[in-house]
Design an enzyme around this catalytic site. Sequence first.
Site, PDB file in Angstrom:
ATOM      1  N   ARG A 232       0.764  -1.071   0.102  1.00 45.05           N
ATOM      2  CA  ARG A 232       0.009  -0.032   0.107  1.00 45.05           C
ATOM      3  C   ARG A 232       0.937   1.358   0.022  1.00 45.05           C
ATOM      4  NH1 ARG A 232      -3.090  -3.193  -1.453  1.00 45.05           N
ATOM      5  NH2 ARG A 232      -5.046  -3.698  -0.608  1.00 45.05           N
ATOM      6  N   GLU A 261      -1.172   7.988  -5.771  1.00 43.74           N
ATOM      7  CA  GLU A 261      -0.657   7.354  -7.049  1.00 43.74           C
ATOM      8  C   GLU A 261      -1.429   7.908  -8.214  1.00 43.74           C
ATOM      9  OE1 GLU A 261      -2.422   2.929  -6.852  1.00 43.74           O
ATOM     10  OE2 GLU A 261      -0.463   3.460  -5.908  1.00 43.74           O
ATOM     11  N   HIS A 303       0.692  -0.086 -10.210  1.00 50.52           N
ATOM     12  CA  HIS A 303      -0.072  -0.913  -9.466  1.00 50.52           C
ATOM     13  C   HIS A 303      -0.386  -2.368 -10.395  1.00 50.52           C
ATOM     14  CE1 HIS A 303      -2.407  -0.083  -5.547  1.00 50.52           C
ATOM     15  NE2 HIS A 303      -2.350  -1.437  -5.712  1.00 50.52           N
TER      16      HIS A 303
END
Length: 551
Positions: A232, A261, A303
Amino acid sequence: MAVIVFYEATPVDTFQLTNGLQGTDHYWEYVSGVITPENINPNAEVISVFVDSVVTQEIMKRMPKLKLIATRSSGVNHIDLDYAKQRNITVVNVPNFGENTVAEHTFALLLMLARKLPDTINSVKDGSYSPAQHIGIDLIGKTIGIIGMGKIGGFMASISKGFQMDVLAYDISPKPDLAEKLGFKYTDMVSLLERSDIVSLHIPLSPESYHLINPKTIQHMKRGVILLNTARGELVDNRALVRALASGHIAGAGLDTIEGEKFLKTSSIIGNLVEKAAAPESYLHTAEAMALLRMKNVVITPHSAYNTIKAISRINTCTTKNIIDFWYGNTPNKVNIPHSSGKLVIVRHGQSEWNALGKWTGTTDVSITSTGIQESIDIGKKIMNIPFDFAYISQQIRTKETLDAIKKGANQPDLNYEETASINERDYGIYTGMRKNDIKKIIGDKEYDLLRRSWDGPVEGGESLKDVYERAVPFYLRIILPRLLHGQNILVVAHGNSIRSLIKYIENISDADIGNLEMIQGCALSYEVNKDGRMKHKEVILMDTTEDNEP
């Protein structure tokens, strides 16, 4: 038969999901883009989305037949769970799909950093490669510290042992049998940081783990350490990381996620610039993201640690099973929708000695009056049914005295608290200690109103409301919001202007309209907020009488 719509569907998704639903009598269709109000099917009974599709209340309202949201992810932050619960819409997810996949991706980031591959590849392409400038390190014999020894952490340990590395681990629930099986050793956090050549994060986000990697913990790390984060983004303080990378204390960082992000995307940056009440922190996150992207000793992936054929197959297989099972009354992967957040209760301090005299107090330390004590006790009685987990007050004594009285009235004498300068009252500069009426006589009513209520009007020797906003809101987002999102009830005792700053962000009030807002004494504001810290529900808790005693 159900009408099913899949969003963010790639050709691979289309092939795998179709195979999974063949033989059923359901009707399904695919949309390659994210879900929007314009591309919904009003007859949809089931929608399946990925993490970039934000399923809002507005979107769900346009699908009156919607019964099931099947997200093709483990996380559900992109779905308005509160409204789904209100509508009795079931939400299912994919809890496990890529433990080894994420571990392999993490190790790929490590190998890229250890051998300086990104810069090496770029220098070969532009003809500037120099062996002396691209010397890497061997992993054999190095010590890797794995924080979080769940399934992903376990795979990381296995891969590391294959590279003949020494493995240290920290976990709040150690598993001695696993340590013996995989050949690693548990240790405490400080020892792990001090002894590790590589530190890899594999823990969930919680109030306790928020900014686990910060200036203090970085000081415990070896100089030249490599940091890996595929868990995370909020586990790492971006600014502390940038400073450590620039100084060489951290030699390299492999990141599949960073705090803020979304600001890696131009569309998010533009959206933030036109927001009515943007968080000051958002501009910092944008700068941090841009800095990290441009550092040669940083590798960032979007991600995408999950993104392999087998992992996607597991995701899509689980998704089709979730949909089919739901129609037969079976929902093993149903998301347990918690309350939207803990309660945030904001109270202005009780009447102070200078309030009673009509003086502008600012940061001057002035005690509250007997009236202020009593009204604070009464407010405590009004909110005694809320069991608070923690409280925040300013550095001015009047907030501490108010908190003590509230604790007495609420019968919560053991409530822990923290003082912070972030929610101090506005500094009124040369006007501090002056009576309101005297200030009006000196500068006139118009200038007085501008001074008292403008957003960014300058104050000689003091602060504007904008200045207060820029210290109060980042504290709220960094420190208070994570606690709220984990279900904690938080009490904030502050001042008229620091509270107005918080309300501006929480209620998304424009610069022009904030001048009309007043936070009176003798009342409490109770909020439930969304993941961005914005208001979802508000309750005004009033005493029998309230009075505005301070600008």
